[in-house]
Design a protein around this motif. Structure first.
Motif, PDB file in Angstrom:
ATOM      1  N   TYR A 125     -11.237   3.837  -1.489  1.00 33.69           N
ATOM      2  CA  TYR A 125     -12.072   4.836  -2.155  1.00 33.69           C
ATOM      3  C   TYR A 125     -11.599   6.261  -1.883  1.00 33.69           C
ATOM      4  O   TYR A 125     -11.758   7.146  -2.737  1.00 33.69           O
ATOM      5  N   ILE A 126     -11.011   6.514  -0.711  1.00 33.69           N
ATOM      6  CA  ILE A 126     -10.559   7.871  -0.406  1.00 33.69           C
ATOM      7  C   ILE A 126      -9.392   8.263  -1.304  1.00 33.69           C
ATOM      8  O   ILE A 126      -9.218   9.433  -1.645  1.00 33.69           O
ATOM      9  N   SER A 127      -8.601   7.279  -1.720  1.00 33.15           N
ATOM     10  CA  SER A 127      -7.524   7.556  -2.674  1.00 33.15           C
ATOM     11  C   SER A 127      -8.096   7.891  -4.053  1.00 33.15           C
ATOM     12  O   SER A 127      -7.534   8.717  -4.785  1.00 33.15           O
ATOM     13  N   ASP A 128      -9.216   7.275  -4.397  1.00 29.36           N
ATOM     14  CA  ASP A 128      -9.913   7.640  -5.637  1.00 29.36           C
ATOM     15  C   ASP A 128     -10.385   9.092  -5.569  1.00 29.36           C
ATOM     16  O   ASP A 128     -10.249   9.845  -6.548  1.00 29.36           O
ATOM     17  N   TRP A 129     -10.938   9.489  -4.422  1.00 25.30           N
ATOM     18  CA  TRP A 129     -11.373  10.883  -4.259  1.00 25.30           C
ATOM     19  C   TRP A 129     -10.196  11.834  -4.411  1.00 25.30           C
ATOM     20  O   TRP A 129     -10.321  12.896  -5.019  1.00 25.30           O
ATOM     21  N   PHE A 130      -9.061  11.445  -3.826  1.00 26.34           N
ATOM     22  CA  PHE A 130      -7.865  12.281  -3.914  1.00 26.34           C
ATOM     23  C   PHE A 130      -7.449  12.478  -5.364  1.00 26.34           C
ATOM     24  O   PHE A 130      -7.154  13.598  -5.795  1.00 26.34           O
ATOM     25  N   MET A 131      -7.448  11.400  -6.122  1.00 28.91           N
ATOM     26  CA  MET A 131      -7.049  11.492  -7.525  1.00 28.91           C
ATOM     27  C   MET A 131      -8.038  12.349  -8.317  1.00 28.91           C
ATOM     28  O   MET A 131      -7.632  13.157  -9.159  1.00 28.91           O
ATOM     29  N   PHE A 147      -4.420   0.181  -9.375  1.00 32.10           N
ATOM     30  CA  PHE A 147      -4.685   1.589  -9.087  1.00 32.10           C
ATOM     31  C   PHE A 147      -3.812   2.486  -9.963  1.00 32.10           C
ATOM     32  O   PHE A 147      -4.283   3.493 -10.517  1.00 32.10           O
ATOM     33  N   ALA A 148      -2.553   2.132 -10.106  1.00 31.45           N
ATOM     34  CA  ALA A 148      -1.632   2.930 -10.915  1.00 31.45           C
ATOM     35  C   ALA A 148      -2.074   2.974 -12.378  1.00 31.45           C
ATOM     36  O   ALA A 148      -2.053   4.033 -13.015  1.00 31.45           O
ATOM     37  N   ASP A 149      -2.485   1.851 -12.915  1.00 31.77           N
ATOM     38  CA  ASP A 149      -2.949   1.803 -14.308  1.00 31.77           C
ATOM     39  C   ASP A 149      -4.220   2.625 -14.490  1.00 31.77           C
ATOM     40  O   ASP A 149      -4.410   3.282 -15.523  1.00 31.77           O
ATOM     41  N   LYS A 150      -5.093   2.593 -13.496  1.00 32.44           N
ATOM     42  CA  LYS A 150      -6.358   3.327 -13.566  1.00 32.44           C
ATOM     43  C   LYS A 150      -6.127   4.824 -13.726  1.00 32.44           C
ATOM     44  O   LYS A 150      -6.847   5.502 -14.472  1.00 32.44           O
ATOM     45  N   TYR A 151      -5.094   5.335 -13.054  1.00 37.46           N
ATOM     46  CA  TYR A 151      -4.851   6.780 -13.071  1.00 37.46           C
ATOM     47  C   TYR A 151      -3.536   7.159 -13.765  1.00 37.46           C
ATOM     48  O   TYR A 151      -3.095   8.304 -13.676  1.00 37.46           O
ATOM     49  N   ARG A 152      -2.924   6.199 -14.439  1.00 38.10           N
ATOM     50  CA  ARG A 152      -1.682   6.438 -15.174  1.00 38.10           C
ATOM     51  C   ARG A 152      -0.587   6.999 -14.264  1.00 38.10           C
ATOM     52  O   ARG A 152       0.099   7.968 -14.583  1.00 38.10           O
ATOM     53  N   ILE A 153      -0.429   6.366 -13.131  1.00 37.91           N
ATOM     54  CA  ILE A 153       0.610   6.740 -12.172  1.00 37.91           C
ATOM     55  C   ILE A 153       1.883   5.971 -12.537  1.00 37.91           C
ATOM     56  O   ILE A 153       1.855   4.748 -12.689  1.00 37.91           O
ATOM     57  N   PRO A 154       3.014   6.664 -12.681  1.00 35.74           N
ATOM     58  CA  PRO A 154       4.224   6.003 -13.196  1.00 35.74           C
ATOM     59  C   PRO A 154       4.781   4.888 -12.328  1.00 35.74           C
ATOM     60  O   PRO A 154       5.150   3.826 -12.834  1.00 35.74           O
ATOM     61  N   GLN A 187       3.197  10.756  -8.551  1.00 34.61           N
ATOM     62  CA  GLN A 187       4.301  10.012  -9.146  1.00 34.61           C
ATOM     63  C   GLN A 187       4.250   8.527  -8.809  1.00 34.61           C
ATOM     64  O   GLN A 187       4.697   7.686  -9.592  1.00 34.61           O
ATOM     65  N   ALA A 188       3.704   8.202  -7.619  1.00 40.49           N
ATOM     66  CA  ALA A 188       3.799   6.817  -7.167  1.00 40.49           C
ATOM     67  C   ALA A 188       2.614   6.449  -6.288  1.00 40.49           C
ATOM     68  O   ALA A 188       1.941   7.310  -5.711  1.00 40.49           O
ATOM     69  N   VAL A 189       2.393   5.149  -6.172  1.00 39.18           N
ATOM     70  CA  VAL A 189       1.376   4.618  -5.264  1.00 39.18           C
ATOM     71  C   VAL A 189       1.966   3.425  -4.532  1.00 39.18           C
ATOM     72  O   VAL A 189       2.773   2.666  -5.097  1.00 39.18           O
ATOM     73  N   TYR A 190       1.586   3.281  -3.263  1.00 39.56           N
ATOM     74  CA  TYR A 190       2.002   2.118  -2.472  1.00 39.56           C
ATOM     75  C   TYR A 190       0.761   1.312  -2.096  1.00 39.56           C
ATOM     76  O   TYR A 190      -0.259   1.857  -1.684  1.00 39.56           O
ATOM     77  N   SER A 191       0.884  -0.005  -2.208  1.00 36.82           N
ATOM     78  CA  SER A 191      -0.123  -0.929  -1.714  1.00 36.82           C
ATOM     79  C   SER A 191       0.596  -2.129  -1.117  1.00 36.82           C
ATOM     80  O   SER A 191       1.747  -2.414  -1.474  1.00 36.82           O
ATOM     81  N   ARG A 192      -0.074  -2.834  -0.205  1.00 36.94           N
ATOM     82  CA  ARG A 192       0.553  -4.007   0.398  1.00 36.94           C
ATOM     83  C   ARG A 192       0.812  -5.097  -0.636  1.00 36.94           C
ATOM     84  O   ARG A 192       1.702  -5.925  -0.460  1.00 36.94           O
ATOM     85  N   THR A 193       0.015  -5.107  -1.704  1.00 35.71           N
ATOM     86  CA  THR A 193       0.243  -6.077  -2.773  1.00 35.71           C
ATOM     87  C   THR A 193       0.493  -5.328  -4.078  1.00 35.71           C
ATOM     88  O   THR A 193      -0.169  -4.334  -4.372  1.00 35.71           O
ATOM     89  N   MET A 194       1.450  -5.807  -4.831  1.00 33.89           N
ATOM     90  CA  MET A 194       1.774  -5.167  -6.100  1.00 33.89           C
ATOM     91  C   MET A 194       0.599  -5.234  -7.071  1.00 33.89           C
ATOM     92  O   MET A 194       0.377  -4.329  -7.870  1.00 33.89           O
TER      93      MET A 194
END
Length: 335
Positions: free
Chosen positions: A10-16, A41-48, A28-35
């Motif tokens: 959720y804190i990453s949502d606040w950041f966005m 998350f990337a699709d939600k915020y249109r992160i490339p 530009q990018a997001v990292y998660s332990r699982t693709m």
């Protein structure tokens, strides 16, 4: 500045959401332990770009800075990895598990000529600036009671046997690290490092601290500061700073939207605070971080407050018997 985000909570949502107020921020990018979670998350915020490898993220040439929003126990290792790759790091609070880890992070930043800074959103807020600008009005300060008590939404699950990350001491989490830090950092920024502290806390059945109180004393200033924090209760009382000429009341020290001063003659002064988004003040820390990185001014002043914060919390944990795996003789930055 091109950012990557480590973590999709959720804190990453606040950041966005805060980022929309920052013209120079581009994620530009997001990292998660699982693709799978990363893509969601990337699709939600249109992160490339999306990564499930920290090594690959560290090697990404189109990423200038990384926002680290993982559990506290991972902050040092992940930050150092990104700093060694030549990337600036904005790391969520608490910036590290202990002072030793923070010192290793600062050394990596200096070695690689980049900056690391704690994402302590409350002290970059216009409300905090208003506290500093108006503090002289209450005269010589004798006492401050800084408090943040917020019943965690995860505590009900904890009581039912489901222990999530926020209640896992093995991740360097707990009331002091997650909530109390919002009291400690403003204290050291307003008044400096205290001459000494006394700390007491309540541990839950798995050893995590649920609430606590720290009393700090400042001999030269002739003042006391009480820090009251909790993840298992709420408080309706404001933070207050008592001076010889009046008392300043601050609602929500972590997001100061309303300040009032009651003078000794019983008159009141209301201090207005204007913000871009009263509910989310993370934009100010992002702007300060980008400014520090791009201008070359660095984050030395901010990092000093984080060092003092860690020193206070390390001593408080020592007194309360709160020990993390990160404290047990491991090399700085390892988890």
């Amino acid at each position: 500045m091109n950012f990557a985000i480590i973590g999709t909570n959720y804190i990453s949502d606040w950041f966005m959401n805060a980022g929309k107020y920052c013209e120079k921020l581009h994620v530009q990018a997001v990292y998660s332990r699982t693709m799978e979670k990363g893509r969601e998350f990337a699709d939600k915020y249109r992160i490339p770009d999306c990564y499930d490898s920290l090594e690959a993220l560290a090697g990404a040439e189109n990423v200038d800075a990384v926002y680290v929003a993982s559990p506290n126990a991972l902050h040092a290792a992940q930050s150092i990895q990104m700093l060694n790759a030549g990337k600036h790091v904005l790391c969520e609070k608490s910036i590290a598990s202990n002072e030793r880890e923070l010192r290793a992070m600062l050394a990596a930043a200096e070695k690689n000529q980049v900056i690391v800074m704690e994402a302590m959103r409350s002290v970059f807020d216009p409300g905090f600036a208003a506290i500093q600008e108006n503090l002289f009005k209450i005269g010589k300060i004798r006492r401050a009671t800084i408090q943040y008590c917020q019943y965690s939404g995860r505590y009900d699950k904890f009581k039912n046997g489901v222990i999530e990350n926020a209640f896992k001491p093995e991740l360097s989490n707990g009331s002091l690290m997650d909530i109390g830090v919002y009291c400690v950092h403003p204290m050291v920024k307003l008044f400096g490092k205290p001459d000494g502290i006394t700390a007491a806390g309540i541990k839950l059945h798995n050893g995590v601290d649920g609430m606590g109180t720290i009393v700090a004393w400042y001999e030269k200033q002739e003042m006391l500061v009480e820090l009251i924090y909790s993840k298992i209760t709420d408080s309706v009382l404001p933070t207050q700073i008592q001076g010889e000429n009046g008392c300043m009341l601050i609602e929500e020290i972590y997001n100061a939207n309303r300040l009032r001063i009651r003078y000794r003659d019983k008159s009141w002064e209301e201090i207005q605070v204007e913000k871009m988004d009263p509910g989310n003040n993370m934009c100010y820390e992002i702007e300060a971080f980008i400014r520090a990185a791009e201008s070359g001014e660095g984050a030395k002043e901010h990092n000093q407050y984080s060092i003092w914060e860690m020193q206070v919390m390390d001593e408080a944990r020592r007194q309360m018997g709160i020990v993390f795996p990160a404290d047990k003789g491991r090399e700085a930055g390892q988890v």
